[in-house]
Design a protein around this motif. Structure first.
Motif, short mmCIF file in Angstrom:
data_model
loop_
_atom_site.label_atom_id
_atom_site.label_comp_id
_atom_site.label_asym_id
_atom_site.label_seq_id
_atom_site.Cartn_x
_atom_site.Cartn_y
_atom_site.Cartn_z
N GLY A 76 0.81 -1.19 -0.06
CA GLY A 76 -0.10 0.17 0.03
C GLY A 76 0.82 1.07 -0.04
N VAL A 77 2.17 1.13 -0.66
CA VAL A 77 2.86 2.25 -0.66
C VAL A 77 3.02 3.09 -2.02
N GLN A 78 3.37 4.31 -2.35
CA GLN A 78 3.37 4.88 -3.43
C GLN A 78 5.03 4.61 -3.83
N VAL A 79 5.18 4.03 -5.15
CA VAL A 79 6.27 3.74 -5.59
C VAL A 79 6.90 4.37 -6.75
N THR A 80 8.10 5.20 -6.46
CA THR A 80 8.67 5.52 -7.87
C THR A 80 9.96 4.57 -8.25
N GLY A 81 10.17 4.12 -9.30
CA GLY A 81 11.19 3.15 -9.86
C GLY A 81 11.94 4.05 -10.70
N ILE A 82 13.44 3.93 -10.40
CA ILE A 82 14.40 4.60 -11.40
C ILE A 82 15.13 3.60 -11.95
N ASP A 83 15.97 3.83 -13.25
CA ASP A 83 16.89 3.01 -13.66
C ASP A 83 17.69 3.61 -14.79
N ILE A 84 18.93 3.36 -14.69
CA ILE A 84 19.89 3.82 -15.78
C ILE A 84 19.52 3.35 -17.11
N ALA A 85 18.99 2.27 -17.36
CA ALA A 85 18.76 1.81 -18.63
C ALA A 85 17.50 1.95 -19.16
N PRO A 86 17.06 2.58 -20.17
CA PRO A 86 15.61 2.76 -20.65
C PRO A 86 14.86 1.58 -20.93
N ARG A 87 15.50 0.53 -21.44
CA ARG A 87 14.72 -0.55 -21.84
C ARG A 87 14.22 -1.13 -20.70
N ILE A 89 13.10 0.18 -17.91
CA ILE A 89 12.28 0.97 -17.72
C ILE A 89 11.04 0.89 -18.51
N GLU A 90 11.15 0.57 -19.92
CA GLU A 90 10.14 0.20 -20.79
C GLU A 90 9.40 -1.01 -20.20
N ASN A 91 10.21 -2.00 -20.08
CA ASN A 91 9.75 -3.19 -19.47
C ASN A 91 8.95 -3.24 -17.99
N ALA A 92 9.56 -2.16 -17.36
CA ALA A 92 8.86 -2.19 -15.77
C ALA A 92 7.37 -1.34 -16.08
N ILE A 93 7.51 -0.50 -16.83
CA ILE A 93 5.91 0.29 -17.22
C ILE A 93 5.21 -0.93 -17.89
N ALA A 94 5.49 -1.59 -18.68
CA ALA A 94 4.62 -2.54 -19.38
C ALA A 94 3.98 -3.67 -18.41
N ALA A 95 4.93 -3.84 -17.51
CA ALA A 95 4.31 -4.91 -16.39
C ALA A 95 3.63 -4.34 -15.30
N SER A 96 3.57 -2.98 -15.13
CA SER A 96 2.88 -2.33 -14.14
C SER A 96 1.97 -1.58 -14.30
N SER A 97 1.11 -1.68 -15.47
CA SER A 97 0.03 -0.95 -15.81
C SER A 97 -1.17 -0.94 -14.93
N SER A 98 -1.21 -2.34 -14.28
CA SER A 98 -2.40 -2.32 -13.28
C SER A 98 -2.26 -1.50 -12.06
N TYR A 99 -1.27 -0.97 -11.82
CA TYR A 99 -1.19 -0.27 -10.48
C TYR A 99 -1.45 1.18 -10.56
N GLY A 100 -1.88 1.64 -11.98
CA GLY A 100 -1.89 3.00 -12.15
C GLY A 100 -1.25 4.11 -11.60
N ASP A 101 -1.90 4.97 -10.68
CA ASP A 101 -0.95 6.01 -10.25
C ASP A 101 -0.14 5.59 -8.92
N GLN A 102 -0.35 4.39 -8.56
CA GLN A 102 0.60 3.87 -7.55
C GLN A 102 1.98 3.93 -7.67
N MET A 103 2.00 3.70 -9.00
CA MET A 103 3.49 3.46 -9.34
C MET A 103 4.05 4.50 -10.46
N ARG A 104 5.21 4.71 -10.42
CA ARG A 104 5.69 5.39 -11.63
C ARG A 104 7.11 5.19 -11.93
N PHE A 105 7.59 5.20 -13.15
CA PHE A 105 8.89 4.68 -13.54
C PHE A 105 9.72 5.80 -14.23
#
Ligand code: SAM
Length: 275
Positions: A76-87, A89-105
């Protein structure tokens, strides 16, 4: 010209980004929502040291494909994920769509202090960095950013390949089988290291079969922790997880080394300066 400290390797920053970008899809496929190394060793230590409460703000630095960030979102936390490798982050975003505003990458180099400052001064209750500091060319700017991003009393939890036992620059693992007089067969699992105290950059693999080699940066525990102690952090939690089962098919896998921890997990907090 000012010389870099011996544990900083900024000349390899571009190599790090490129290698992780190239390996990102392979990593995503093999890591998925957590491989056995992560689920048995990394996640339990990080999760218990983080001790998250619903509603907190968590920053996951070097989040890879975001699997740990997604696991922590379940608290139940708000999560920001960062990574140096753009790919990644693309994969992280693709797998996290169901979390809506709770997560950003976001794509971000954790050693870019100016960029990280845009995430908000003293905004995060907790910051995690799983199995990544040994992949980072520089550690001092990371420590400065973490200090600037954490709320007072906030915690920074990181795991790394254990610098003493699993920093594979000339590391050798062996099993010795001794047949005893009384008929018992005793297997002894051992690690031999010949390099420890001098910080070094070297090449290796995170998962066997990955497309290209990546850079690793070995730093002894004293160097690693002193960088954070110099920013006013104190350590108030430490774990050295080991596997509990056995995998007889793969004698030299870490699963069989029950006395040697392949991972070091540390929790740091910023000391209250009283100002
Ligand atoms: C071994 S992976 C770990 C990924 C994830 N934390 C996990 O546990 O699955 C290391 C990650 O560190 C990232 N990384 C390396 N240097 C970085 C830096 N300077 N800033 C942000 N991410 C970095 C890589 O792109 C890679 O995704």
């Amino acid at each position: 010209m000012q010389q870099e400290p011996a544990h900083e390797f900024p000349q390899f920053n571009d190599d790090v980004r490129e290698a992780w970008n190239t390996n990102a899809d392979f990593w995503n496929e093999r890591m998925g929502e957590g491989n056995s190394f992560h689920n048995s060793l990394v996640r339990p230590s990080q999760e218990s040291l983080l001790d998250l409460r619903p509603g907190e703000q968590l920053l996951d630095i070097a989040c890879g494909n975001g699997h740990f960030a997604r696991q922590m979102a379940e608290h139940g936390v708000q999560v920001t994920g960062i990574d140096i490798a753009p790919r990644q982050i693309e994969n992280a975003i693709a797998a996290s769509s169901s979390y809506g505003d709770q997560m950003r990458f976001l794509v971000a180099d954790a050693t870019d202090k100016q960029l990280l400052s845009q995430l908000g001064a003293h905004f995060f209750d907790a910051i995690s960095c799983g199995m990544a500091i040994m992949d980072m060319a520089e550690v001092e700017p990371l420590a400065e950013s973490v200090a600037a991003l954490l709320k007072p009393g906030g915690r920074f939890v990181f795991t790394v390949m254990h610098p003493a036992f699993n920093s594979p620059n000339h590391l050798s693992r062996s099993v010795e089988r001794v047949e005893m007089e009384d008929g018992r067969i005793v297997d002894t699992y051992a690690v031999k290291i010949s390099h420890y105290i001098k910080p070094t950059a070297y090449e290796g693999v995170a998962i066997i079969g990955q497309p290209v080699l990546q850079r690793y940066f070995h730093r002894p525990i004293s160097v690693l922790l002193n960088v954070f102690f110099n920013q006013g952090f104190v350590a108030d939690g430490i774990e050295e997880p080991v596997f509990g089962g056995t995998d007889p098919r793969h004698a030299l896998d870490w699963d069989n080394f029950h006395e040697i921890p392949p991972v070091l997990a540390v929790r740091l907090r910023l000391m209250d300066s009283g100002q």
